[in-house]
Structures are given as structure tokens and as C-alpha cells.
Design an enzyme around this catalytic site. Structure first.
Site, PDB file in Angstrom:
ATOM      1  N   GLU B 265       0.898  -1.155   0.000  1.00  0.00           N
ATOM      2  CA  GLU B 265       0.000   0.000   0.000  1.00  0.00           C
ATOM      3  C   GLU B 265       0.934   1.201   0.000  1.00  0.00           C
ATOM      4  OE1 GLU B 265      -1.142   3.021   0.946  1.00  0.00           O
ATOM      5  OE2 GLU B 265      -1.821   2.386   2.932  1.00  0.00           O
ATOM      6  N   CYS B 302      -1.747   7.843   4.707  1.00  0.00           N
ATOM      7  CA  CYS B 302      -1.841   7.440   3.304  1.00  0.00           C
ATOM      8  C   CYS B 302      -2.971   8.181   2.609  1.00  0.00           C
ATOM      9  CB  CYS B 302      -2.128   5.951   3.186  1.00  0.00           C
ATOM     10  SG  CYS B 302      -1.263   4.940   4.367  1.00  0.00           S
TER      11      CYS B 302
END
Lengths: 524, 524
Positions: B265, B302
Site C-alpha cells: 500500500e 496514506c
């Protein structure tokens, strides 16, 4: 029916200009009409651009609308039976009955996906409703479902000209998922590929879909396929074929600026473990069944058995001798292509030349015909030499003699990834089978008992895939309704107004789907 | 609590001998005790071998037995709160309240998976019963379910020392799936990593599991991590971090003799599209919400917003000015590590030096502190220059001024893969939102409306992932119960006697699971 020999780009055709090739009759050893023209670079570009243009509207169709499209394809394929019977046996050497069966299977795959889509719950709708009063923080409304990834490149397989080729399982699952398909025809059956593509294209037109939903490209070598995998519009690749071919595509796809997944089904040796009590009680019957499986389709199935492991003892000699008898009596069979036949002969030759194998059966294999081969090896050698467990595509198997049960288990524990493993057992073998099972389930996609691995049922529970090198990604199946999972990804909608949500996620559940609501599966 | 500074290899400890490193207090700029010892090659080998040895028995536990184990981990983590509060704020610069929240989230993740396992239907059991009388061929009995893939390597993330690190979502989902975990500690929070590992290890012992179910390795550079990914026992990798780091692991994994999947990720710029009516009606309120999201955790999420796209017109100036005011007033915040702070300064400097951006806010960022930055650029430039849509990890955003709605839509259509996209809309914007939605769902994992992307709910419907480069494989989520899918693959059992089947697939359905029987979902 005589083909034009030109790629099908959306609703149009490609043009001559690139390299050409012809089909070839392996039974008679002659080239076939017409001449096929490889897609030119601008045609690859156009097919991919059309697919990208078609993707949003095709993905936005409801599952049920796509089901109608798949039904149309099934109809169109079946309606073309006479055409397939006219061209496919000639260019594949396969008998008419096999082509008929495979056509039914190909149409059946589209229908099975249509049924899945009709029901609709395959999208795995998940709804976690808002909790505005939750402390310390409120929870938003979150809803997710599976959505099409975008255009998929499908490489037709040589060994199933209908069921795993242009109108095969990869195409059916990608279209079912809502992904446009750009197919690359296998050069071993161009006329069959062209006819199948015409059927799909007719269904695209009949359903009023964007022409970019489907294209077919011909390729005289590997250039067209490589540019297809490199094209930015392509989001995933389906392939069935050799390990070399699959790994080449995997490398191409991983090296792209935006890497994409390749679902390559690359075959395996499909080991058979014959447990002692079964061996003692029915050696001939098992040998008969296995010989038939080894011979089926000239051994040109991904699931053809290539390694038969048994413990020496009662029944062993009878088992081996009966195999020798059955395989030795089989006439050399036409293989799909000259290349496949040559590779088969090379593989058989390599095994025959080894000092750690004993040649039991090795007939004369000439031109495009392959004669079944059987070798025997000690389990100690099979454990020591990887070459003894490498697939020889065709009717070729190695009987492996284990000195004891421990050695049989060791052979199992050293296996690389396999599509299938088979256990032949009687009730008295159950405890040994229980010991063997965890080792097998760790290494294969499908474990079967007292059957033969050839014959891959198309159904929801089927797993046709397995840990590398059986396939590139053992988390997915290439056969059965689960194959649709390869071409979708989940998308989550947070606090999106009901009117903007896909129907699958709306509050009223207008499609009556099974959905996971606040963690609980329900249909309301 | 003071750590030993040695890797945890199963039930044992590593030894000194490799390179060493220390934690570091970013708020005070000082090194922390104790010194940590990188795992030596033989320790990596031992951790992986133990994991391989533990894999069969761990995978063979029932879902419900593993649920108990996960509950134990959650308990052990919560019981260590005082220890975490003593070490984590020091080595991360994160405030106590954040650590408390994250600990709750980490424990909650284990509990959510425990609940999923308790219920049990996640294994996607499919049963197609035999049809012995089917013509032309009988159908075998076929049953499939999801099974653990084997040992998983988990790389702790720097930005969530608890919820995405050693005891984070990757570890929770891998253990839930039945996969042993070998974790690699992030060097930015070694003491936190060690404490979390002790909690998991206590649960392994309390449940009487094989010690190989969990190990933690320290690494002073990238050697240990690389050998871990290369180790033949490892079957999958979980990673959260930079694009460079993720792509390096992807390359390592693809180059193995047996390639394995990497679930990396890698973050994104999380674009925000502010539609005209919303912009006109509530510019300040949206700016306040977005500024808070940009500033949250010093932008080290993120999902932190990095691109704000709006059409010039009523509200635009007020929106931008309020953002300038809010971001300009925020004090420089301690970042997680010196490296992160340096990269943030470099990224901000690059944007400030460009002729196609206007610097709106750029505070003084010193040592490990980062001050929020805001730039403005014309949409035409954003469309022309990829550098304007590259993530700068930290509180940094680019306000993009579109001349009209068409230009805003063009920016959306040029986006690379994103974790999230947000639409700010009023009722009058609905038709434009409907036009925008298909473009966004094609490019992101989560679309949200009238909210902020920071704050990733852990729930069944969450999708935290997105098309490359947001993550390595957009078909999977890293957060929420769906994350378990990364670490399982289907295995099919054909004609296997009921007594040898896993309970999930037995005729009597002893676990009362939802199963797909002959294509129909039922619980009988």
C-alpha cells in the site's frame, strides 16, 4: 464457411500488411486455406482504444443486462456448430465428437456465468450503515462491491480450441465481470478463432453494445501478443499454455509502468498417489482408468497425469504391467501442432536417455503424431532429480516405485505447485490418506480421490489453478464461476447519496441480492 | 519497560552480532535506549523455518479456534497500554491520545477478525454435489473453500506504529487467515514493535500454538527485509510505505524462482473535487474541514489530501483564502523520522521552485518538524505536469484552479491510481457528480462525498487500496475484514470422503456456515 483471414477490430476488420500464416492440418500434414494476416501495430492500438472506450458503459450495465449478452453469445456459438465442424477438426486433428462436446462446454460456460449474473449476489455487496451518534467519532455510511477492472487481454489456448480459446473460459469470465476483451488467436486454429469471434461480435451487435467490447487479433509470431500486454489500456491478462509462454507474459506485465496481473495457467504433472490397500485390491481397474486418462486427447490436457506414485508390494507389478499393456496397445495419436509433437518427442527422448529411468512403453512418434510413453523410476531418483517431475505435454507418465509409505509421503512433500493431485485409496488406506492430505492441499488447487484428474467440471466449486508454477497466481481459478474474481476489484462508496449509488448498493436492495449488512449476510 | 533490543524468533530471542541501530526521539532530536540488533542471516532462516513448520497445524485450526487466539492478542495488546504509552510517544513524536486511539484500533482489528472467524462463512464454502446419473457423463462431488497460503512476511509501517505495524492490519489478517507471520520491525519505532511482538507471542503461548506462528525481526538497513522476501518459506508479503520501497519488494518477489504476491500500500494524493454549488454555498466550512484533514497527524496518513480541484467562480477565493489562513496558522509539527521530514522539505521545495505553481503557505520546517504547505496551480499545468500530482508525504496540498467543469473532469480522467477520491457537492451538483463518478470509481479504491479521506474505518465494506501505484494490487483491501482475502486461496476437494473433509465442507454443515450448494446460498 471460409474465413477472411483478417483481425476483427470492434465492428470492423483489419487489413493485410503484416506477416501472414496459415492453419495446418496435423492429421494430413498440409497447410489450410485461407492465409491469415497478423494485426498491424495500428490495429492493436485501435482494438485497445476501442476496448478502453467501451469499458465504462459496459461496466455500468447491470449484471442482468450482461447476462442477456452472455446468453446471446451462447446461442450464437451453438448456431455456428456446422461451421465449427467444418473447420475445427481439420485444423486441430481433434475428432468431431470432441468438437461437439467442447462447443457445448463453451456455450455452457457463458450460460453458467449468465446464471451467476442473473442472481447477482456475486458482486459481494457490503453495507456498513452510518452511525452518526457513535463515540468518540461517528461512522460514515460505507458500501462496497466488486467492479470490473477494465479491458482484458485473452490468449487463446492451443489445446481447447473452443472451451479455452477465443470464446473460452477467460473471455466468458472477463465479459461476465464487465471487462471488454481483446483476444489474441492461437495460430494453431485461426479459422475456429475467427468463427468464434464472429459469434461474439454478433452478440455485441444484437445487444446494442459498444463495438469495443470485443476484438480478435491474429498474430504470426509473438509481436502482437507482446504489444497487447504492454498496452496501457489493458488491465489484466488471461493465458493458458506453456510455462515458458506464461512466464514471458508475467515478465512483460511486471515491467510495465503500471504493472498488471497475468493469470497464466501453465499446466502440471498431476501426480497420482496409489495407496497400498487400493493397489492390492484393484491394480488392473486403476491402471485401466489411469491409462484412459493418460491417453485422453493424446494427453494434451493441463490435467493429464504424468506421475504415478505407488509403494512396491502386492498389486504393484500387476498395476504397472496393465498400464504397459494399455499404453503400449494405443496407436500413435495426432497431436495439435507439429511443435507440440516435436516437444513431446524431445521430452520422451530425454526421459528414455536417462540412466535412472526404465523405458516401459515408447512407441513410434512420427510427424504430428505422438505415441504414448511410460517410464519407471525409483522414488529415490524422483526425489533427487527434478527432471523426472517435469511435465512432458502429451501421453507420457513416470511410474514411481516407493520402497515404503514414508517415501511416498516424501515425494508428495517435494512437489512443486500442481493443478491437481489424486489419491487412490480403499477404506483401509484412510489414515494414510489423512496424513497425505495436508501436504497435497498445500501444493495443489484440486485434490481428488479415486478418480482421474482429466475432466474439469465447470461449476461454482471448481478450482482450476494451483500454486506456481501450475499457475501464475494460485489464489484464482480459471474454470468455474469463481474465475470472474480475477477481473474485478472492490470499490467502496462512502456517504454517497442513494440516487448516485449502483443499484446493487441502494438502500431498497432493488435487485434482491444477498448482501453483508453491518456484518450480517441478508437479502433485504 | 525496557526492551532487550533482540529479534523474537519463535519463543526465543536473537543474538547480538549484526549491525545495530537505535530508536530516535523526533520531538527532542535525541537517540533512545536500548540499542537494537539486526537479525543475523541464521535468525532470518530460523524464523522462516519455524513459520513453515507451524503452517500446517496453524492452518488446520478451525476458524473458531483461531478466533480465540486473535481475542488473546487483542487482550494482550490492551494490557500493555502503559508500556506503549511509555515508549511509543517518545520514538514517534505522536501524542498520547493518538497512541491510545491507535491501540484501541489495533486491538479492535484483531477482534473484528475474531468475529469474522467465529461466524465462519468467510471461507466461501462451495458445494456441488455429485450427479451420478447425469448424461453424457456423471458429475463428481466437488467442494471448495479458502485456505491459508502459508507464511506471510509483514513489514511494519512507520506512520501507524500500532495499527499498521507489527500488530497491525496485515498481521491481523494473515493470522486470521491461518498464515504464520514473520514481521520486520520498522526502525522508527523498535521499542513499540518489540512490545507488540511480546503481546502476540504471549497469545501464541497462552493458546498452546506452535512457536513458529509469529516472529519479529529487527533490521538496521534493508538486508533482513530482502532476505525475508526471498526466503522460499514465505508465500506472500504485506507492506505499507513508500512507492520506492513497495516497488523494490515487488521486484524482489517477482524475481524469485517461485514468485509471490506483494501487497504494498504505497499511498496517493487523494484528490478532492469541489463542485461549483458546494463551493459557492460553503467555501469556509469545506476549507476548515480540509485544512484539518491536511494537518491531521502532520499529514502523515496514506489518505491525506494532496490535490484540491475546484472551478474558479463564486466561493473559490474565499475557499483558498480560508485554507491559507488555517494552514498558515498551524505550527510546524514533529514528523515521524528525520528522513520523512527531509523528504517532506525536499518535496515542498520542489513545488515552491516551480514556475507553474504559486506558493500560498510555506512555513519554516526545521529538523524533524514539518510546517504545512499550500500551493496553487492552474488545471492546465496540473494536466501537463505529472510532478504536480506526485505525493509529498506530509501536510502539503496543491489547490488546482479549473477554468470550467470540463477541465475539472479532465483532471479526474488523468489521475493515476488513488486510494481515495472525494467529491464535495450540494444537491445542485448532483448531475455533475454523476458524470464524475464513473471516472473516479475506475481509478480509486474509495469514493467519498462531503467528507474527508483521512479516517479509515475498519469494517467489512472498507476498501483501503486502489489501482497501481496506490497499491501493488488494487483487487485487495489492506483494511477491514476483506483484507483476509489476500492470504488465502481456494482448494477444491473432489470425491473426498466426508470423514476426510474439513468441517466447513462436510455434509452435515457442523459449523452452520452459509455455503453455496449447487449454486444456491444456504445455511443448511
Amino acid at each position: 464457411m471460409s474465413g477472411l483471414g483478417l483481425s476483427l477490430i470492434g465492428a470492423g476488420r483489419g487489413e493485410p500488411g503484416g506477416p501472414t500464416f496459415t492453419g495446418w492440418n496435423p492429421a494430413e500434414g498440409v497447410a489450410l486455406e485461407p492465409r491469415y494476416h497478423a494485426a498491424r501495430p495500428e490495429e492493436v492500438e485501435r482494438a485497445c482504444s476501442l476496448a478502453a472506450a467501451a469499458a465504462p458503459s459496459f461496466a455500468a450495465l447491470s449484471s442482468r443486462q450482461r447476462a442477456v449478452f452472455l446468453e446471446h453469445i451462447a446461442e450464437a456459438l451453438l448456431a455456428a456448430e456446422a461451421d465449427f465442424l467444418a473447420v475445427t477438426p481439420k485444423e486441430t486433428g481433434l475428432p468431431v465428437a470432441r468438437i461437439q462436446g467442447e462447443l457445448g462446454r463453451a456455450a455452457g460456460q457463458f450460460r453458467q456465468f449468465a446464471k451467476l449474473l442473473e442472481e447477482g449476489s456475486w458482486v459481494d455487496a457490503r453495507i456498513d450503515r452510518a452511525m452518526p451518534d457513535r463515540k468518540p467519532l461517528p461512522r460514515a455510511d460505507l458500501r462496497s462491491m466488486l467492479r470490473a477492472v477494465g479491458p482484458v487481454a485473452v490468449f487463446g489456448a492451443s489445446n481447447f480450441p473452443l472451451a479455452f480459446s477465443v470464446a473460452g473460459g477467460d473471455t466468458a469470465s472477463a465479459l461476465a465481470a464487465g471487462c471488454p476483451v481483446v483476444a489474441k488467436a492461437h495460430p494453431a486454429h485461426p479459422a475456429t478463432s475467427e468463427r468464434a469471434a464472429l459469434a461474439i461480435r454478433a452478440a455485441v451487435a444484437a445487444c446494442g453494445l459498444h463495438e469495443g467490447v470485443f476484438s480478435l487479433l491474429f498474430d504470426a509470431g509473438t509481436e502482437v501478443g507482446a504489444s497487447l500486454v504492454r498496452h496501457p489500456a489493458i488491465r489484466a491478462v488471461g493465458f493458458t499454455g506453456s510455462r515458458g509462454g506464461g512466464q514471458a507474459l508475467m515478465a512483460l506485465a511486471a515491467a510495465r509502468p503500471v504493472p498488471i496481473p497475468v493469470f497464466a495457467e501453465m499446466g502440471s504433472i498431476n501426480p497420482i498417489f496409489i495407496l497400498p490397500s487400493a493397489l492390492a485390491s484393484r491394480p488392473q481397474a486403476m491402471a485401466d482408468a489411469l491409462a484412459a486418462s493418460i491417453l485422453q486427447g493424446a494427453g494434451q490436457f493441463c490435467t493429464s497425469p504424468g506421475l504415478l506414485v505407488a509403494v512396491e508390494g502386492p498389486g504393484y507389478e500387476a498395476f504397472r504391467e496393465r498400464l504397459v499393456e494399455k499404453l503400449g496397445a494405443a496407436p500413435a495419436a495426432p497431436m495439435l501442432t507439429r511443435t507440440i509433437a516435436e516437444r513431446f518427442r524431445e521430452g520422451v527422448g530425454r526421459l528414455a536417455a536417462r540412466s535412472d529411468t526404465r523405458t516401459c512403453v515408447k512407441g513410434e512418434s512420427q510427424a504430428a503424431r505422438g505415441a504414448a510413453a511410460l517410464f519407471e523410476a525409483e522414488a529415490t531418483h524422483v526425489l533427487a532429480e527434478h527432471a523426472l517431475t517435469e511435465e512432458v505435454f502429451g501421453s507420457c507418465a513416470v511410474v514411481t516405485r516407493a520402497r515404503d509409505v514414508a517415501e511416498l509421503l516424501r515425494v508428495a512433500s517435494q512437489l512443486e505447485g500442481q493443478l491437481t493431485a489424486t489419491v487412490m485409496m480403499d477404506a483401509a488406506d484412510e489414515s494414510l490418506a489423512a496424513d497425505l492430505l495436508p501436504t497435497l492441499t498445500d501444493r495443489v488447487g484440486r485434490v481428488l480421490m479415486n478418480g482421474v484428474p482429466t475432466g474439469v467440471e465447470v461449476c461454482p466449486a471448481m478450482v482450476h489453478g494451483g500454486p506456481f508454477p501450475a499457475s501464475s497466481d494460485g489464489r484464482f481459478t480459471a474454470v468455474g464461476t469463481g474465475a470472474i474474481r480475477r477481473f474485478v476489484r472492490p470499490v467502496c462508496f462512502q456517504d454517497v447519496p442513494d440516487s448516485l449509488l449502483p443499484p446493487e448498493l441502494r438502500a431498497e436492495n432493488p435487485l434482491s441480492l444477498w448482501r453483508t449488512v453491518d456484518g450480517v449476510l441478508k437479502r433485504e
